[in-house]
Design a protein around this motif. Sequence first.
Motif, mmCIF file in Angstrom:
data_model
loop_
_atom_site.group_PDB
_atom_site.id
_atom_site.type_symbol
_atom_site.label_atom_id
_atom_site.label_comp_id
_atom_site.label_asym_id
_atom_site.label_seq_id
_atom_site.Cartn_x
_atom_site.Cartn_y
_atom_site.Cartn_z
ATOM 1 N N SER A 259 7.949 6.224 15.411
ATOM 2 C CA SER A 259 7.588 5.089 14.874
ATOM 3 C C SER A 259 8.608 4.929 13.457
ATOM 4 C CB SER A 259 6.760 6.100 14.414
ATOM 5 O OG SER A 259 5.350 5.645 12.989
ATOM 6 N N ILE B 28 -5.482 5.559 0.444
ATOM 7 C CA ILE B 28 -5.559 6.006 -0.873
ATOM 8 C C ILE B 28 -4.386 5.452 -1.387
ATOM 9 C CG2 ILE B 28 -5.418 8.420 -2.000
ATOM 10 C CD1 ILE B 28 -4.762 9.795 1.071
ATOM 11 N N MET C 115 -5.664 1.145 8.517
ATOM 12 C CA MET C 115 -6.306 1.314 8.051
ATOM 13 C C MET C 115 -8.175 1.887 6.900
ATOM 14 S SD MET C 115 -2.524 2.027 5.165
ATOM 15 C CE MET C 115 -2.345 0.731 5.350
ATOM 16 N N TYR D 241 8.322 12.341 1.184
ATOM 17 C CA TYR D 241 7.969 11.076 1.936
ATOM 18 C C TYR D 241 6.751 11.385 1.084
ATOM 19 C CZ TYR D 241 7.699 9.279 6.083
ATOM 20 O OH TYR D 241 6.945 8.016 7.420
ATOM 21 N N TYR E 284 0.686 -0.736 -0.081
ATOM 22 C CA TYR E 284 0.035 0.229 0.107
ATOM 23 C C TYR E 284 0.986 1.318 -0.134
ATOM 24 C CZ TYR E 284 0.830 -1.562 4.885
ATOM 25 O OH TYR E 284 1.107 -1.819 5.913
ATOM 26 N N CYS E 285 1.895 1.060 0.297
ATOM 27 C CA CYS E 285 3.205 2.211 0.818
ATOM 28 C C CYS E 285 4.014 3.321 -0.704
ATOM 29 C CB CYS E 285 3.671 2.028 1.920
ATOM 30 S SG CYS E 285 4.472 3.501 2.111
ATOM 31 N N GLN F 193 9.245 10.038 12.619
ATOM 32 C CA GLN F 193 8.996 8.692 11.391
ATOM 33 C C GLN F 193 9.735 8.572 10.406
ATOM 34 O OE1 GLN F 193 4.780 8.864 9.622
ATOM 35 N NE2 GLN F 193 4.324 7.781 10.948
ATOM 36 N N SER F 194 10.059 7.345 10.125
ATOM 37 C CA SER F 194 10.669 6.869 9.177
ATOM 38 C C SER F 194 10.695 5.460 8.198
ATOM 39 C CB SER F 194 12.337 6.360 9.869
ATOM 40 O OG SER F 194 11.732 5.440 10.744
ATOM 41 N N GLY F 195 10.583 5.471 7.640
ATOM 42 C CA GLY F 195 11.012 3.314 6.969
ATOM 43 C C GLY F 195 11.492 3.228 7.840
ATOM 44 N N GLU F 196 11.096 1.208 7.152
ATOM 45 C CA GLU F 196 11.937 0.978 7.874
ATOM 46 C C GLU F 196 13.383 1.023 7.781
ATOM 47 O OE1 GLU F 196 11.182 -2.752 9.637
ATOM 48 O OE2 GLU F 196 9.356 -2.681 10.024
ATOM 49 N N ARG G 167 3.350 -8.772 14.656
ATOM 50 C CA ARG G 167 3.219 -6.929 15.030
ATOM 51 C C ARG G 167 2.382 -6.878 16.182
ATOM 52 N NH1 ARG G 167 5.272 -3.406 11.417
ATOM 53 N NH2 ARG G 167 3.861 -1.604 11.252
ATOM 54 N N GLU H 58 -2.495 -2.139 11.037
ATOM 55 C CA GLU H 58 -2.994 -1.861 9.430
ATOM 56 C C GLU H 58 -3.909 -2.844 9.402
ATOM 57 O OE1 GLU H 58 -1.605 0.307 8.591
ATOM 58 O OE2 GLU H 58 0.988 0.286 9.070
HETATM 59 N N1 SAH Z 1 7.347 2.435 8.625
HETATM 60 C C1 SAH Z 1 6.811 2.760 9.574
HETATM 61 C C2 SAH Z 1 6.351 3.897 9.737
HETATM 62 C C3 SAH Z 1 5.869 4.192 8.972
HETATM 63 S S1 SAH Z 1 3.854 4.689 7.844
HETATM 64 C C4 SAH Z 1 5.614 1.323 9.995
HETATM 65 O O1 SAH Z 1 5.237 1.470 8.595
HETATM 66 O O2 SAH Z 1 5.096 1.322 10.357
HETATM 67 C C5 SAH Z 1 3.451 5.220 8.646
HETATM 68 C C6 SAH Z 1 1.673 4.984 8.653
HETATM 69 O O3 SAH Z 1 1.179 5.284 7.319
HETATM 70 C C7 SAH Z 1 1.508 2.694 8.164
HETATM 71 O O4 SAH Z 1 0.757 2.483 9.541
HETATM 72 C C8 SAH Z 1 0.166 2.685 7.566
HETATM 73 O O5 SAH Z 1 -0.707 3.124 8.134
HETATM 74 C C9 SAH Z 1 0.544 4.799 6.555
HETATM 75 N N2 SAH Z 1 -0.192 4.293 5.083
HETATM 76 C C10 SAH Z 1 1.296 3.943 4.547
HETATM 77 N N3 SAH Z 1 0.729 3.853 2.638
HETATM 78 C C11 SAH Z 1 -0.539 4.492 3.249
HETATM 79 C C12 SAH Z 1 -1.735 4.499 1.711
HETATM 80 N N4 SAH Z 1 -1.615 4.016 0.792
HETATM 81 N N5 SAH Z 1 -2.557 5.970 2.485
HETATM 82 C C13 SAH Z 1 -2.976 5.767 3.573
HETATM 83 N N6 SAH Z 1 -2.469 5.196 4.485
HETATM 84 C C14 SAH Z 1 -0.780 5.149 4.215
#
Ligand code: SAH
Length: 333
Positions: free
Chosen positions: A119, A214, A182, A286, A49-50, A87-90, A163, A144
């Motif tokens: 986060s 989204i 979400m 971001y 989703y990201c 906050q960041s990615g992994e 998780r 999630e």
């Molecule tokens: N990497 C860490 C923190 C960053 S992501 C983690 O994943 O926990 C933060 C949040 O963004 C995710 O937990 C997710 O719920 C939200 N997110 C990611 N992609 C998204 C999208 N396409 N639409 C809405 N929220 C999203």
Amino acid sequence: MNKIEELYYTDLDKLTSAAAEVCGRYFGSSVYLRGLIEFSNHCSMDCHYCGIRKSNYRAARYRMDEEEILSVIRCWHEQGLRTFVLQSGEDPLISVTRLCRLAEKIKNITGEKSALTLSCGIFTKKQFKELKNAGCDRYLMRFETSDERLYSRIRNGLKLKDRVNALYDLREAGIETGSGFMTGLPGETDETRIGNIKLCKKLELNMIGLGPFIPHPHTPLAYVSQESIDHAIRCLAIIRILMPGANIPATTATGSLDPSGREKMLSAGANVLMPNITPDKYKKDYLLYPGKICLNEPGSECIDSITMRMASTGKKLDWSRGDSLSWSQLNEQ
Ligand code: SAH
Ligand code: SF4
């Protein structure tokens, strides 16, 4: 029907008024402010989703260095912010040792009257304890979705139970725990959303973040059709009624999908706003999802516009540290 199901099928206007009433009783008209710094968009994970998933080669990657992060914190601490969310990615280059050193330096600047939230993805219990000892007060890690199969599908085979266990680890490490979900993921149903609410309650979360999914054009879920924010508003209202002392943000994703989405959340029981104080040159990259708001305005303008918008909801910004009531009560026992 049990209580959650009964609430879930209540008329939305009735539900949001009841949630607003509960929120007012616990938090008055205060809305806590948290400064959000998105300090790295490198990620070794491939969540479907990201937009900053590992396989999205179009994403322009950045990583702020320690001094850049500290200077943003110094500046905003002087202006009165008392909670910072990093906050960041992994990011494989950001080890726990490095995060601990950063947390210690941040605490030296801000002192105990400020809270530090991280986060940055999943860690072991031992690592969470190290982070706590270094000064991390709170941690956000959404589950999630409560649907195990859906979770595995959109997180490349990872297991929901890992998780969830990590969320229990956070609590055991003495960290104020935040999670959430979400709404509008593919294949999600009313039962899934009811399950999401139940899981928040079961985990006794101190902070709950939720917002609409989204679809991002450069991800495997690009094809999914966009749902409205109504499911997110409904879930939020129910969670406020069931968990009155929790901190619940009016999320950016909701504001990105609907221009008055954050106001709608504040009128349905949310009590937190998270202005984005990431330096302008980075925040445009971001991009977890498209259409994200506040990308072209500096953090100060973001707070000004939030303050103006607040006026329309009868709420006022509260610059204090703002621990969740559920957490303060827990720690008084
Ligand atoms: N990497 C860490 C923190 C960053 S992501 C983690 O994943 O926990 C933060 C949040 O963004 C995710 O937990 C997710 O719920 C939200 N997110 C990611 N992609 C998204 C999208 N396409 N639409 C809405 N929220 C999203
Ligand atoms: Fe990485 Fe978090 Fe995005 Fe997953 S949701 S790809 S872990 S930044």
